[in-house]
Design a protein around this motif. Structure first.
Motif, PDB file in Angstrom:
ATOM      1  N   LEU A 112       0.822  -1.206   0.000  1.00 18.79           N
ATOM      2  CA  LEU A 112       0.000   0.000   0.000  1.00 18.79           C
ATOM      3  C   LEU A 112       0.858   1.258   0.000  1.00 18.79           C
ATOM      4  CD1 LEU A 112      -3.339   0.751   1.410  1.00 18.79           C
ATOM      5  CD2 LEU A 112      -1.520   2.200   2.301  1.00 18.79           C
ATOM      6  N   LEU A 113       1.929   1.257   0.779  1.00 17.12           N
ATOM      7  CA  LEU A 113       2.809   2.426   0.813  1.00 17.12           C
ATOM      8  C   LEU A 113       3.536   2.593  -0.517  1.00 17.12           C
ATOM      9  CD1 LEU A 113       4.310   2.212   4.413  1.00 17.12           C
ATOM     10  CD2 LEU A 113       2.286   3.456   3.629  1.00 17.12           C
ATOM     11  N   ALA A 114       3.851   1.482  -1.173  1.00 17.94           N
ATOM     12  CA  ALA A 114       4.495   1.564  -2.490  1.00 17.94           C
ATOM     13  C   ALA A 114       3.592   2.279  -3.483  1.00 17.94           C
ATOM     14  CB  ALA A 114       4.850   0.165  -2.994  1.00 17.94           C
ATOM     15  N   VAL A 115       2.311   1.925  -3.482  1.00 19.11           N
ATOM     16  CA  VAL A 115       1.368   2.570  -4.394  1.00 19.11           C
ATOM     17  C   VAL A 115       1.230   4.051  -4.053  1.00 19.11           C
ATOM     18  CG1 VAL A 115      -1.057   2.665  -5.081  1.00 19.11           C
ATOM     19  CG2 VAL A 115       0.121   0.463  -4.956  1.00 19.11           C
ATOM     20  N   LEU A 116       1.160   4.379  -2.791  1.00 19.01           N
ATOM     21  CA  LEU A 116       1.048   5.785  -2.393  1.00 19.01           C
ATOM     22  C   LEU A 116       2.299   6.590  -2.750  1.00 19.01           C
ATOM     23  CD1 LEU A 116      -0.767   5.417   1.042  1.00 19.01           C
ATOM     24  CD2 LEU A 116      -1.721   6.289  -1.105  1.00 19.01           C
ATOM     25  N   ASN A 117       3.395   5.887  -2.954  1.00 16.93           N
ATOM     26  CA  ASN A 117       4.621   6.535  -3.419  1.00 16.93           C
ATOM     27  C   ASN A 117       4.741   6.512  -4.942  1.00 16.93           C
ATOM     28  OD1 ASN A 117       5.846   7.451  -0.979  1.00 16.93           O
ATOM     29  ND2 ASN A 117       6.339   5.332  -0.470  1.00 16.93           N
ATOM     30  N   GLY A 118       3.649   6.135  -5.628  1.00 14.74           N
ATOM     31  CA  GLY A 118       3.625   6.250  -7.080  1.00 14.74           C
ATOM     32  C   GLY A 118       3.883   4.988  -7.862  1.00 14.74           C
ATOM     33  N   GLU A 119       3.989   3.851  -7.185  1.00 14.26           N
ATOM     34  CA  GLU A 119       4.289   2.598  -7.878  1.00 14.26           C
ATOM     35  C   GLU A 119       3.001   1.926  -8.362  1.00 14.26           C
ATOM     36  OE1 GLU A 119       5.987  -1.791  -6.654  1.00 14.26           O
ATOM     37  OE2 GLU A 119       7.005  -0.034  -5.799  1.00 14.26           O
ATOM     38  N   ALA A 120       2.972   1.537  -9.623  1.00 15.46           N
ATOM     39  CA  ALA A 120       1.865   0.742 -10.159  1.00 15.46           C
ATOM     40  C   ALA A 120       2.222  -0.729 -10.000  1.00 15.46           C
ATOM     41  CB  ALA A 120       1.636   1.077 -11.626  1.00 15.46           C
TER      42      ALA A 120
ATOM     43  N   GLU B 122      -3.714  17.396  -6.494  1.00 12.04           N
ATOM     44  CA  GLU B 122      -2.630  18.383  -6.571  1.00 12.04           C
ATOM     45  C   GLU B 122      -3.003  19.645  -5.808  1.00 12.04           C
ATOM     46  OE1 GLU B 122       0.198  20.552  -9.926  1.00 12.04           O
ATOM     47  OE2 GLU B 122      -1.575  19.436 -10.540  1.00 12.04           O
ATOM     48  N   ARG B 123      -4.237  20.089  -5.938  1.00  8.51           N
ATOM     49  CA  ARG B 123      -4.668  21.295  -5.227  1.00  8.51           C
ATOM     50  C   ARG B 123      -4.631  21.097  -3.714  1.00  8.51           C
ATOM     51  NH1 ARG B 123     -10.315  22.949  -6.910  1.00  8.51           N
ATOM     52  NH2 ARG B 123      -9.758  24.864  -5.798  1.00  8.51           N
ATOM     53  N   LEU B 124      -5.001  19.900  -3.260  1.00 15.49           N
ATOM     54  CA  LEU B 124      -5.041  19.639  -1.827  1.00 15.49           C
ATOM     55  C   LEU B 124      -3.670  19.287  -1.254  1.00 15.49           C
ATOM     56  CD1 LEU B 124      -8.254  17.409  -1.550  1.00 15.49           C
ATOM     57  CD2 LEU B 124      -8.062  19.885  -1.198  1.00 15.49           C
ATOM     58  N   GLY B 125      -2.789  18.807  -2.116  1.00 14.40           N
ATOM     59  CA  GLY B 125      -1.513  18.274  -1.633  1.00 14.40           C
ATOM     60  C   GLY B 125      -1.606  16.814  -1.232  1.00 14.40           C
ATOM     61  N   ALA B 126      -2.690  16.130  -1.646  1.00 11.72           N
ATOM     62  CA  ALA B 126      -2.884  14.725  -1.294  1.00 11.72           C
ATOM     63  C   ALA B 126      -2.108  13.817  -2.240  1.00 11.72           C
ATOM     64  CB  ALA B 126      -4.372  14.377  -1.339  1.00 11.72           C
ATOM     65  N   ASP B 127      -1.776  12.633  -1.755  1.00  9.85           N
ATOM     66  CA  ASP B 127      -1.049  11.657  -2.559  1.00  9.85           C
ATOM     67  C   ASP B 127      -1.977  10.740  -3.332  1.00  9.85           C
ATOM     68  OD1 ASP B 127       1.895  11.974  -1.441  1.00  9.85           O
ATOM     69  OD2 ASP B 127       0.516  12.079   0.256  1.00  9.85           O
ATOM     70  N   ALA B 128      -3.223  10.611  -2.869  1.00  9.79           N
ATOM     71  CA  ALA B 128      -4.182   9.708  -3.504  1.00  9.79           C
ATOM     72  C   ALA B 128      -5.586  10.245  -3.312  1.00  9.79           C
ATOM     73  CB  ALA B 128      -4.067   8.307  -2.919  1.00  9.79           C
TER      74      ALA B 128
ATOM     75  N   ILE C 205      -8.102  12.125 -14.368  1.00 12.81           N
ATOM     76  CA  ILE C 205      -7.276  12.413 -13.183  1.00 12.81           C
ATOM     77  C   ILE C 205      -5.820  12.150 -13.532  1.00 12.81           C
ATOM     78  CG2 ILE C 205      -6.830  11.790 -10.775  1.00 12.81           C
ATOM     79  CD1 ILE C 205      -9.805  11.010 -10.559  1.00 12.81           C
ATOM     80  N   PRO C 206      -4.927  13.093 -13.278  1.00 15.94           N
ATOM     81  CA  PRO C 206      -3.526  12.956 -13.693  1.00 15.94           C
ATOM     82  C   PRO C 206      -2.897  11.646 -13.236  1.00 15.94           C
ATOM     83  CG  PRO C 206      -3.934  15.181 -12.912  1.00 15.94           C
ATOM     84  CD  PRO C 206      -5.179  14.401 -12.631  1.00 15.94           C
ATOM     85  N   ALA C 207      -2.043  11.100 -14.080  1.00 20.24           N
ATOM     86  CA  ALA C 207      -1.464   9.782 -13.840  1.00 20.24           C
ATOM     87  C   ALA C 207      -0.623   9.726 -12.578  1.00 20.24           C
ATOM     88  CB  ALA C 207      -0.627   9.354 -15.044  1.00 20.24           C
ATOM     89  N   GLY C 208      -0.117  10.862 -12.124  1.00 16.13           N
ATOM     90  CA  GLY C 208       0.696  10.876 -10.914  1.00 16.13           C
ATOM     91  C   GLY C 208      -0.090  10.708  -9.636  1.00 16.13           C
ATOM     92  N   THR C 209      -1.411  10.775  -9.717  1.00 13.62           N
ATOM     93  CA  THR C 209      -2.260  10.626  -8.537  1.00 13.62           C
ATOM     94  C   THR C 209      -2.659   9.170  -8.369  1.00 13.62           C
ATOM     95  OG1 THR C 209      -3.182  12.849  -8.820  1.00 13.62           O
ATOM     96  CG2 THR C 209      -4.442  11.309  -7.457  1.00 13.62           C
ATOM     97  N   ALA C 210      -2.322   8.580  -7.220  1.00 17.60           N
ATOM     98  CA  ALA C 210      -2.796   7.237  -6.932  1.00 17.60           C
ATOM     99  C   ALA C 210      -4.310   7.283  -6.718  1.00 17.60           C
ATOM    100  CB  ALA C 210      -2.103   6.680  -5.692  1.00 17.60           C
ATOM    101  N   LEU C 211      -4.990   6.233  -7.165  1.00 17.44           N
ATOM    102  CA  LEU C 211      -6.443   6.167  -7.042  1.00 17.44           C
ATOM    103  C   LEU C 211      -6.833   4.967  -6.189  1.00 17.44           C
ATOM    104  CD1 LEU C 211      -7.428   6.997 -10.728  1.00 17.44           C
ATOM    105  CD2 LEU C 211      -7.366   8.547  -8.759  1.00 17.44           C
ATOM    106  N   GLN C 212      -7.880   5.140  -5.403  1.00 24.19           N
ATOM    107  CA  GLN C 212      -8.343   4.097  -4.498  1.00 24.19           C
ATOM    108  C   GLN C 212      -9.835   3.850  -4.720  1.00 24.19           C
ATOM    109  OE1 GLN C 212      -7.170   3.718  -0.133  1.00 24.19           O
ATOM    110  NE2 GLN C 212      -9.219   4.610   0.046  1.00 24.19           N
TER     111      GLN C 212
END
Length: 345
Positions: A7-15, A256-262, A278-285
């Motif tokens: 889960l932390l890997a995904v929040l750090n941008g890993e697919a 991006e506006r909020l500063g959230a990672d996902a 939604i920009p690809a850099g944003t993790a989605l849940q």
């Protein structure tokens, strides 16, 4: 760290080919072991404030199902409780609060915040963190100011949050003061959760979708941005998930506006649209319908496969679009986890 805790890997941008999975309200009434503990624990709020019991409840779904994350067992209304508002829960009908109705009520809240009243929550975190498997992440949380304020003003949950919406229209300065009080309290509370041992945070704005655009900006975006910015300044590197239920067309660019990672996606969001907009850099849940989980069988398999297909190749955490329903069969949860984890095989 990322390989050890998916889960932390995904929040750090890993697919990941197999997305990590946890479920909102995974610790709760659908579990017989939860029902057994709750029967002995007294009131719901007493249960939240009993570190030994709350820790056991937090760990129960991990022990039974092996989710990739544990989420702290507590409630969003412990914050108004720590602000001095009387909060209780009535069996079968949910939370009750003595309503905030006047400027003097709001002023009293500002002077009454007692973070030490929440020390049992931090003890719960301390108890849980030592018992989690090394691959399982630990999620802390709070309610967003708008959602919490809606309960504080109405004194209970309402279908459309009309009491809080009317209050905000009629007395915007007083409502802004209440939102500020809640944002400041939430910042302190989340930082203390991190210091106690959680590794990531989710902020629940469960009633964001009832607001028109200008009010959404004022009562959802601004306070969430304040909270996330302050927490990340104080504790850099702790990822934050924003679950803005009903966010709909606000979601592109919102992280991006909020500063959230996902961003957590509710049931109504089309995954195809989300991936495109939604920009690809944003993790989605998300965002399986809890009713599909309740239904089980072939319908559940179809919904799971559609979500996995849509989010393949981008950072994704498998979850529901809202919480687990109490009547959900255990075998359906097992079916869900088994099918998600067969991805790519």
């Amino acid at each position: 760290m990322g390989d050890r805790k998916p889960l932390l890997a995904v929040l750090n941008g890993e697919a990941r080919v197999v997305p990590p999975i946890w479920l909102m309200r995974q610790a709760g009434r659908y579990l017989p072991e939860y029902q057994e503990l709750r029967a002995k624990a007294g009131s719901f709020l007493d249960t939240c404030y009993n570190p030994q019991t709350a820790a056991r409840i937090t760990l129960q779904p991990i022990e039974r199902f092996g989710f990739d994350a544990a989420i702290l067992f507590s409630d969003i209304l412990v914050v108004p409780d720590a602000l001095g508002q009387k909060v209780w829960f009535e069996s079968g009908s949910g939370p009750r609060l003595v309503p905030v109705e006047s400027d003097s009520d709001i002023a009293a809240l500002a002077e009454s915040f007692d973070i030490e009243k929440l020390s049992p929550v931090f003890e719960t975190i301390d108890r849980v963190k030592g018992e989690l498997p090394k691959s399982v992440a630990f999620i802390g949380f709070c309610g967003a100011p708008w959602t919490v304020a809606s309960y504080m003003i109405a004194g209970r949950g309402t279908p459309d949050q009309a009491p809080a919406r009317l209050f905000a229209f009629r007395r915007p300065e007083a409502f802004a003061r209440l939102i500020d009080i809640l944002a400041d309290a939430s910042i302190v509370y989340l930082i203390r959760q991190i210091d106690a041992g959680v590794e990531t945070l989710q902020i629940f704005d469960s009633w964001a979708g009832v607001l028109p655009p200008l009010e959404f900006e004022r009562w959802v975006v601004a306070p969430l941005k304040k909270i996330i910015g302050a927490v990340k300044t104080a504790r850099p590197g702790v990822p934050i998930i924003a679950f803005v239920r009903g966010g709909a067309t606000h979601l592109p660019g919102l992280a991006e506006r909020l500063g959230a990672d996902a961003l957590g996606l509710d049931t109504a969001i089309d995954p195809v649209w989300a991936v495109k907009e939604i920009p690809a850099g944003t993790a989605l849940q998300g965002n399986l319908d809890p009713l599909a989980l309740l239904a089980g069988g072939a319908a559940l398999d179809r919904e799971i496969d559609a979500i996995l297909h849509c989010f393949a190749g981008r950072p994704h955490i498998f979850n529901l679009g809202h919480g687990v329903l109490p009547e959900t069969p255990l075998e359906h949860v097992a079916q869900l986890i088994g099918r998600v984890r067969r991805t790519g095989n």
